[in-house]
Scaffold this motif. Structure first.
Motif, PDB file in Angstrom:
ATOM      1  N   ILE A 134       0.846  -1.192   0.000  1.00  0.00           N
ATOM      2  CA  ILE A 134       0.000   0.000   0.000  1.00  0.00           C
ATOM      3  C   ILE A 134       0.879   1.239   0.000  1.00  0.00           C
ATOM      4  CG2 ILE A 134      -1.756   1.294   1.279  1.00  0.00           C
ATOM      5  CD1 ILE A 134      -2.669  -1.367   2.491  1.00  0.00           C
ATOM      6  N   ARG A 135       0.536   2.195  -0.860  1.00  0.00           N
ATOM      7  CA  ARG A 135       1.309   3.435  -0.951  1.00  0.00           C
ATOM      8  C   ARG A 135       0.406   4.657  -0.847  1.00  0.00           C
ATOM      9  NH1 ARG A 135       5.748   2.420  -5.836  1.00  0.00           N
ATOM     10  NH2 ARG A 135       7.233   1.239  -4.558  1.00  0.00           N
ATOM     11  N   LYS A 136       0.946   5.694  -0.215  1.00  0.00           N
ATOM     12  CA  LYS A 136       0.294   6.997  -0.144  1.00  0.00           C
ATOM     13  C   LYS A 136       1.359   8.044  -0.433  1.00  0.00           C
ATOM     14  CE  LYS A 136      -2.268  10.068   3.022  1.00  0.00           C
ATOM     15  NZ  LYS A 136      -2.913  10.166   4.383  1.00  0.00           N
ATOM     16  N   SER A 137       1.068   8.960  -1.361  1.00  0.00           N
ATOM     17  CA  SER A 137       2.076   9.938  -1.750  1.00  0.00           C
ATOM     18  C   SER A 137       1.486  11.325  -1.921  1.00  0.00           C
ATOM     19  CB  SER A 137       2.754   9.500  -3.062  1.00  0.00           C
ATOM     20  OG  SER A 137       1.794   9.376  -4.105  1.00  0.00           O
ATOM     21  N   LEU A 138       2.364  12.304  -1.896  1.00  0.00           N
ATOM     22  CA  LEU A 138       1.954  13.705  -1.964  1.00  0.00           C
ATOM     23  C   LEU A 138       1.721  14.172  -3.397  1.00  0.00           C
ATOM     24  CD1 LEU A 138       4.281  15.315   0.740  1.00  0.00           C
ATOM     25  CD2 LEU A 138       1.790  15.199   0.790  1.00  0.00           C
ATOM     26  N   ASP A 139       0.904  13.480  -4.125  1.00  0.00           N
ATOM     27  CA  ASP A 139       0.499  13.921  -5.460  1.00  0.00           C
ATOM     28  C   ASP A 139      -0.741  13.127  -5.853  1.00  0.00           C
ATOM     29  OD1 ASP A 139       1.266  11.391  -6.607  1.00  0.00           O
ATOM     30  OD2 ASP A 139       3.329  12.097  -6.657  1.00  0.00           O
ATOM     31  N   ASN A 140      -1.286  13.459  -7.005  1.00  0.00           N
ATOM     32  CA  ASN A 140      -2.495  12.778  -7.464  1.00  0.00           C
ATOM     33  C   ASN A 140      -2.214  11.776  -8.576  1.00  0.00           C
ATOM     34  OD1 ASN A 140      -4.307  14.153  -5.721  1.00  0.00           O
ATOM     35  ND2 ASN A 140      -4.184  15.950  -7.031  1.00  0.00           N
ATOM     36  N   LYS A 141      -0.958  11.398  -8.738  1.00  0.00           N
ATOM     37  CA  LYS A 141      -0.583  10.506  -9.831  1.00  0.00           C
ATOM     38  C   LYS A 141      -0.615   9.046  -9.381  1.00  0.00           C
ATOM     39  CE  LYS A 141       2.506  14.030 -11.784  1.00  0.00           C
ATOM     40  NZ  LYS A 141       3.900  14.361 -12.150  1.00  0.00           N
ATOM     41  N   ASP A 142      -0.542   8.159 -10.354  1.00  0.00           N
ATOM     42  CA  ASP A 142      -0.415   6.730 -10.079  1.00  0.00           C
ATOM     43  C   ASP A 142       0.950   6.499  -9.433  1.00  0.00           C
ATOM     44  OD1 ASP A 142      -0.039   4.002 -10.099  1.00  0.00           O
ATOM     45  OD2 ASP A 142      -0.419   3.740 -12.238  1.00  0.00           O
ATOM     46  N   ASN A 143       0.971   6.096  -8.181  1.00  0.00           N
ATOM     47  CA  ASN A 143       2.243   5.893  -7.485  1.00  0.00           C
ATOM     48  C   ASN A 143       2.595   4.419  -7.315  1.00  0.00           C
ATOM     49  OD1 ASN A 143       0.622   4.898  -5.434  1.00  0.00           O
ATOM     50  ND2 ASN A 143       0.821   6.684  -4.106  1.00  0.00           N
ATOM     51  N   SER A 144       1.837   3.530  -7.974  1.00  0.00           N
ATOM     52  CA  SER A 144       1.999   2.092  -7.744  1.00  0.00           C
ATOM     53  C   SER A 144       3.311   1.548  -8.297  1.00  0.00           C
ATOM     54  CB  SER A 144       0.838   1.324  -8.367  1.00  0.00           C
ATOM     55  OG  SER A 144       0.890   1.391  -9.790  1.00  0.00           O
ATOM     56  N   GLY A 145       3.839   2.160  -9.355  1.00  0.00           N
ATOM     57  CA  GLY A 145       5.021   1.609 -10.011  1.00  0.00           C
ATOM     58  C   GLY A 145       4.725   0.315 -10.745  1.00  0.00           C
ATOM     59  N   ASN A 146       3.455   0.006 -10.937  1.00  0.00           N
ATOM     60  CA  ASN A 146       3.035  -1.239 -11.586  1.00  0.00           C
ATOM     61  C   ASN A 146       2.596  -0.920 -13.009  1.00  0.00           C
ATOM     62  OD1 ASN A 146       1.748  -3.558 -12.470  1.00  0.00           O
ATOM     63  ND2 ASN A 146       0.824  -4.017 -10.494  1.00  0.00           N
ATOM     64  N   TYR A 147       3.380  -1.344 -13.981  1.00  0.00           N
ATOM     65  CA  TYR A 147       3.089  -1.020 -15.377  1.00  0.00           C
ATOM     66  C   TYR A 147       2.689  -2.250 -16.192  1.00  0.00           C
ATOM     67  CZ  TYR A 147       5.559   3.049 -13.702  1.00  0.00           C
ATOM     68  OH  TYR A 147       5.947   4.134 -12.947  1.00  0.00           O
ATOM     69  N   VAL A 148       2.200  -3.273 -15.495  1.00  0.00           N
ATOM     70  CA  VAL A 148       1.732  -4.476 -16.182  1.00  0.00           C
ATOM     71  C   VAL A 148       0.477  -4.134 -16.981  1.00  0.00           C
ATOM     72  CG1 VAL A 148       0.792  -6.791 -15.845  1.00  0.00           C
ATOM     73  CG2 VAL A 148       2.684  -5.994 -14.417  1.00  0.00           C
TER      74      VAL A 148
END
Length: 206
Positions: A134-148
């Motif tokens: 689970i990730r939470k970040s200071l932006d509204n972008k896809d933060n998963s790092g999952n490009y499958v």
């Protein structure tokens, strides 16, 4: 005739020695002095950034997988995440908090990491097998790092969240959303979970 041949043989030998020296120097220049991460192909091929420490209280995800090993060849990337002993410590270092489930698939979170003051990451392990990230970040972008490239992608309203769900064969592997201030993602192993199970996870995380 013999003298000309010796010069030719000597020239060939010198060229081979120089090529070998250049090859050794190029590889040697890439030695890592710290933890490194390799690019993940599934589910985290950033990666989730991906960098996964051995679970003790630590785990990347992500990243990719994040294994703390030097990547193939001679090139390694330093792990940008900081491992913390507790979630509270990770939250303090990041400067913001995160709410996560106590357990996922029967296991508790064992890795609590921050990427400076930009991202919090919580990872659940069953032994050495990653169960969820689970990730939470200071932006509204896809933060998963999952490009499958998942076959099934849908947008669903979960509470007040507009969530993008991705997976295969009726199972959800990845959920991504934002609340206008923070970006969120939940990744589970490639077997995926049901829509109801992912919905329940999304409802808890904030």
């Amino acid at each position: 005739m013999m003298r000309k041949m010796n010069k030719r043989v000597y020239g060939v030998m010198m060229a081979a020695m120089m090529a070998a020296a250049v090859s050794v120097t190029a590889c040697g220049g890439q030695k890592s002095t710290g933890e490194t991460m390799t690019v993940q192909t599934q589910p985290h091929d950033d990666s989730k950034v991906s960098e996964m420490p051995v679970p003790s209280s630590g785990a990347d995800q992500a990243g990719v997988q994040e294994t703390g090993q030097v990547s193939e060849g001679c090139v390694g990337m330093p792990n940008p995440f900081t491992d913390n002993d507790t979630l509270e410590e990770a939250e303090k270092n990041a400067g913001f908090s995160i709410q996560v489930p106590d357990k996922i698939d029967g296991v508790s979170a064992t890795a609590f990491r921050n990427l400076g003051q930009e991202m919090l990451e919580v990872i659940y392990y069953n032994g050495e097998q990653e169960v969820a990230r689970i990730r939470k970040s200071l932006d509204n972008k896809d933060n998963s790092g999952n490009y499958v490239g998942y076959a099934e992608i849908q947008n669903k309203k979960i509470g007040d969240r507009d969530v993008t769900l991705k997976g295969n064969d009726g199972k959800v592997v990845l959920a991504i959303w934002n609340d206008g201030a923070y970006g969120y993602s939940i990744s589970v192993d490639e077997q995926g979970v049901s829509l109801e199970e992912m919905t329940a996870l999304v409802e808890v995380v904030k």
